[in-house]
Write a protein that holds these residues in place. Sequence first.
Motif, PDB file in Angstrom:
ATOM      1  N   SER A 142     -33.113   6.416  21.533  1.00  0.00           N
ATOM      2  CA  SER A 142     -32.169   7.621  21.457  1.00  0.00           C
ATOM      3  C   SER A 142     -30.836   7.462  21.781  1.00  0.00           C
ATOM      4  O   SER A 142     -30.004   7.802  20.809  1.00  0.00           O
ATOM      5  CB  SER A 142     -32.433   8.553  22.943  1.00  0.00           C
ATOM      6  OG  SER A 142     -33.985   8.954  22.614  1.00  0.00           O
ATOM      7  N   GLU A 143     -30.353   6.248  22.279  1.00  0.00           N
ATOM      8  CA  GLU A 143     -28.751   6.096  22.561  1.00  0.00           C
ATOM      9  C   GLU A 143     -28.535   5.276  21.112  1.00  0.00           C
ATOM     10  O   GLU A 143     -27.220   5.497  20.571  1.00  0.00           O
ATOM     11  CB  GLU A 143     -28.796   4.737  23.476  1.00  0.00           C
ATOM     12  CG  GLU A 143     -28.681   5.441  24.918  1.00  0.00           C
ATOM     13  CD  GLU A 143     -28.664   4.287  26.094  1.00  0.00           C
ATOM     14  OE1 GLU A 143     -28.998   3.122  25.824  1.00  0.00           O
ATOM     15  OE2 GLU A 143     -28.770   4.760  27.345  1.00  0.00           O
ATOM     16  N   ALA A 144     -29.453   4.662  20.531  1.00  0.00           N
ATOM     17  CA  ALA A 144     -28.981   4.029  19.208  1.00  0.00           C
ATOM     18  C   ALA A 144     -28.662   5.110  18.157  1.00  0.00           C
ATOM     19  O   ALA A 144     -27.893   4.968  17.454  1.00  0.00           O
ATOM     20  CB  ALA A 144     -30.282   3.174  18.543  1.00  0.00           C
ATOM     21  N   PHE A 145     -29.599   6.030  18.080  1.00  0.00           N
ATOM     22  CA  PHE A 145     -29.435   7.225  17.140  1.00  0.00           C
ATOM     23  C   PHE A 145     -28.072   8.213  17.512  1.00  0.00           C
ATOM     24  O   PHE A 145     -27.392   8.342  16.640  1.00  0.00           O
ATOM     25  CB  PHE A 145     -30.658   8.306  17.042  1.00  0.00           C
ATOM     26  CG  PHE A 145     -31.703   7.731  16.327  1.00  0.00           C
ATOM     27  CD1 PHE A 145     -31.514   7.858  14.707  1.00  0.00           C
ATOM     28  CD2 PHE A 145     -32.825   7.207  16.605  1.00  0.00           C
ATOM     29  CE1 PHE A 145     -32.667   7.763  14.102  1.00  0.00           C
ATOM     30  CE2 PHE A 145     -33.666   6.811  15.703  1.00  0.00           C
ATOM     31  CZ  PHE A 145     -33.774   7.242  14.383  1.00  0.00           C
ATOM     32  N   VAL A 146     -27.772   8.237  18.936  1.00  0.00           N
ATOM     33  CA  VAL A 146     -26.695   8.837  19.085  1.00  0.00           C
ATOM     34  C   VAL A 146     -25.519   7.884  18.908  1.00  0.00           C
ATOM     35  O   VAL A 146     -24.450   8.506  18.184  1.00  0.00           O
ATOM     36  CB  VAL A 146     -26.536   9.252  20.704  1.00  0.00           C
ATOM     37  CG1 VAL A 146     -25.207   9.601  21.368  1.00  0.00           C
ATOM     38  CG2 VAL A 146     -27.430  10.134  21.234  1.00  0.00           C
ATOM     39  N   ALA A 147     -25.419   7.022  18.933  1.00  0.00           N
ATOM     40  CA  ALA A 147     -24.493   5.792  18.532  1.00  0.00           C
ATOM     41  C   ALA A 147     -23.994   5.984  16.891  1.00  0.00           C
ATOM     42  O   ALA A 147     -23.028   5.810  16.694  1.00  0.00           O
ATOM     43  CB  ALA A 147     -24.618   4.488  19.012  1.00  0.00           C
ATOM     44  N   ALA A 148     -25.132   6.131  16.285  1.00  0.00           N
ATOM     45  CA  ALA A 148     -25.189   6.485  14.750  1.00  0.00           C
ATOM     46  C   ALA A 148     -24.599   7.721  14.411  1.00  0.00           C
ATOM     47  O   ALA A 148     -24.315   7.890  13.268  1.00  0.00           O
ATOM     48  CB  ALA A 148     -26.390   6.279  14.246  1.00  0.00           C
ATOM     49  N   GLY A 149     -24.314   8.580  15.220  1.00  0.00           N
ATOM     50  CA  GLY A 149     -23.852   9.679  14.928  1.00  0.00           C
ATOM     51  C   GLY A 149     -24.797  11.185  14.685  1.00  0.00           C
ATOM     52  O   GLY A 149     -24.419  12.117  14.352  1.00  0.00           O
ATOM     53  N   ASP A 150     -26.010  10.781  15.075  1.00  0.00           N
ATOM     54  CA  ASP A 150     -27.088  11.808  14.968  1.00  0.00           C
ATOM     55  C   ASP A 150     -27.351  12.641  16.222  1.00  0.00           C
ATOM     56  O   ASP A 150     -26.795  12.394  17.293  1.00  0.00           O
ATOM     57  CB  ASP A 150     -28.643  11.210  14.715  1.00  0.00           C
ATOM     58  CG  ASP A 150     -28.306  10.486  13.317  1.00  0.00           C
ATOM     59  OD1 ASP A 150     -28.074  10.917  12.581  1.00  0.00           O
ATOM     60  OD2 ASP A 150     -28.652   9.255  13.190  1.00  0.00           O
ATOM     61  N   THR A 151     -27.927  13.765  15.991  1.00  0.00           N
ATOM     62  CA  THR A 151     -28.098  14.770  17.185  1.00  0.00           C
ATOM     63  C   THR A 151     -29.728  14.419  17.427  1.00  0.00           C
ATOM     64  O   THR A 151     -30.343  14.575  16.717  1.00  0.00           O
ATOM     65  CB  THR A 151     -28.016  16.314  16.291  1.00  0.00           C
ATOM     66  OG1 THR A 151     -26.554  16.355  15.945  1.00  0.00           O
ATOM     67  CG2 THR A 151     -28.325  17.104  17.511  1.00  0.00           C
ATOM     68  N   VAL A 152     -29.768  14.277  18.895  1.00  0.00           N
ATOM     69  CA  VAL A 152     -30.935  13.880  19.332  1.00  0.00           C
ATOM     70  C   VAL A 152     -31.387  14.725  20.477  1.00  0.00           C
ATOM     71  O   VAL A 152     -30.685  15.412  21.312  1.00  0.00           O
ATOM     72  CB  VAL A 152     -30.834  12.435  19.996  1.00  0.00           C
ATOM     73  CG1 VAL A 152     -32.173  11.883  20.662  1.00  0.00           C
ATOM     74  CG2 VAL A 152     -30.400  11.385  19.042  1.00  0.00           C
ATOM     75  N   CYS A 153     -32.896  14.920  20.475  1.00  0.00           N
ATOM     76  CA  CYS A 153     -33.762  15.516  21.303  1.00  0.00           C
ATOM     77  C   CYS A 153     -34.686  14.615  21.814  1.00  0.00           C
ATOM     78  O   CYS A 153     -35.437  14.055  21.018  1.00  0.00           O
ATOM     79  CB  CYS A 153     -34.295  16.881  20.788  1.00  0.00           C
ATOM     80  SG  CYS A 153     -35.501  17.540  22.035  1.00  0.00           S
ATOM     81  N   ARG A 154     -34.711  14.565  23.238  1.00  0.00           N
ATOM     82  CA  ARG A 154     -35.770  13.608  23.724  1.00  0.00           C
ATOM     83  C   ARG A 154     -36.918  14.791  24.485  1.00  0.00           C
ATOM     84  O   ARG A 154     -36.630  15.678  25.125  1.00  0.00           O
ATOM     85  CB  ARG A 154     -35.352  12.830  24.992  1.00  0.00           C
ATOM     86  CG  ARG A 154     -34.417  11.772  24.349  1.00  0.00           C
ATOM     87  CD  ARG A 154     -33.732  10.876  25.377  1.00  0.00           C
ATOM     88  NE  ARG A 154     -33.226  11.501  26.813  1.00  0.00           N
ATOM     89  CZ  ARG A 154     -32.808  10.798  27.828  1.00  0.00           C
ATOM     90  NH1 ARG A 154     -32.930   9.400  27.925  1.00  0.00           N
ATOM     91  NH2 ARG A 154     -32.108  11.306  28.947  1.00  0.00           N
ATOM     92  N   ILE A 155     -38.105  14.344  24.142  1.00  0.00           N
ATOM     93  CA  ILE A 155     -39.289  14.985  24.598  1.00  0.00           C
ATOM     94  C   ILE A 155     -40.161  14.342  25.292  1.00  0.00           C
ATOM     95  O   ILE A 155     -40.543  13.248  25.005  1.00  0.00           O
ATOM     96  CB  ILE A 155     -40.200  15.617  23.305  1.00  0.00           C
ATOM     97  CG1 ILE A 155     -39.395  16.950  22.657  1.00  0.00           C
ATOM     98  CG2 ILE A 155     -41.288  16.413  23.826  1.00  0.00           C
ATOM     99  CD1 ILE A 155     -40.051  17.480  21.435  1.00  0.00           C
ATOM    100  N   ASP A 156     -40.512  14.575  26.511  1.00  0.00           N
ATOM    101  CA  ASP A 156     -41.294  13.617  27.276  1.00  0.00           C
ATOM    102  C   ASP A 156     -41.810  14.471  28.503  1.00  0.00           C
ATOM    103  O   ASP A 156     -42.050  15.643  28.591  1.00  0.00           O
ATOM    104  CB  ASP A 156     -40.303  12.988  28.282  1.00  0.00           C
ATOM    105  CG  ASP A 156     -40.669  11.589  28.848  1.00  0.00           C
ATOM    106  OD1 ASP A 156     -40.380  10.518  28.433  1.00  0.00           O
ATOM    107  OD2 ASP A 156     -41.697  11.120  29.567  1.00  0.00           O
TER     108      ASP A 156
END
Length: 226
Positions: free
Chosen positions: A19-33
């Motif tokens: 998740s942190e890697a995608f955020v750093a790449a500028g993407d919009t992230v949702c974590r489902i757990d």
Amino acid sequence: MARSVIVTGGFGVLGQAVSEAFVAAGDTVCRIDFAQTAHTPIAGVLDIGGVDLTDAVATQAALDAVNAAHGGIDVLVNVAGGFSWETLEDGAIDTWLRMQSMNLVSNATITKLALPLLTQSEQGRIVNIGAGAAISAGMGMGAYAASKSGVHRLTEALAAELSGKTVTVNAVLPSIIDTPTNRADMPDAVFSTWVQPGAIAEVILFLASPAARAISGALIPVTRGG
């Protein structure tokens, strides 16, 4: 342009790194757990906890929330899963059912339900977490390896199914991941040979990138310490 990314099992060590890697790449992230709340928040990330990914109704509700908040789904990373070590002789058949549910059925359920949105993306991506241990199972690894082998076959079959669409489907097959839990369980191991969560995240980011548009149905071992 920012993509809409879902990371299942996003509250765990590997899910956090991805998740942190995608955020750093500028993407919009949702974590489902399955867990109710994340131990480590990530600024700007949509967290949806308490979701049983084998429950189609609950999973669909989570996907609807992501679609409403982020305007679609471009990338699905299926990190959610579990592990169990026990021999067949001394173990329980329930363990086999639990591993299949946690590792395979959860993956298949959210992937199936997310396909209508993923196929609307110009470059949809599905990245699954397989296991190097599922290539050749050692003692006590039968239930876990069988479930992860199912993830491998799901990856291959879905890639063939979607061959005429914009969505690619691949899996990474890590060896032992360097996590606090694994260190506690195997205190005498040589930790320097284990794969770092961040290294796995980098491979996943590549598979989700435009550069990997020609790769689908691949099972990619990730075995270097990193």
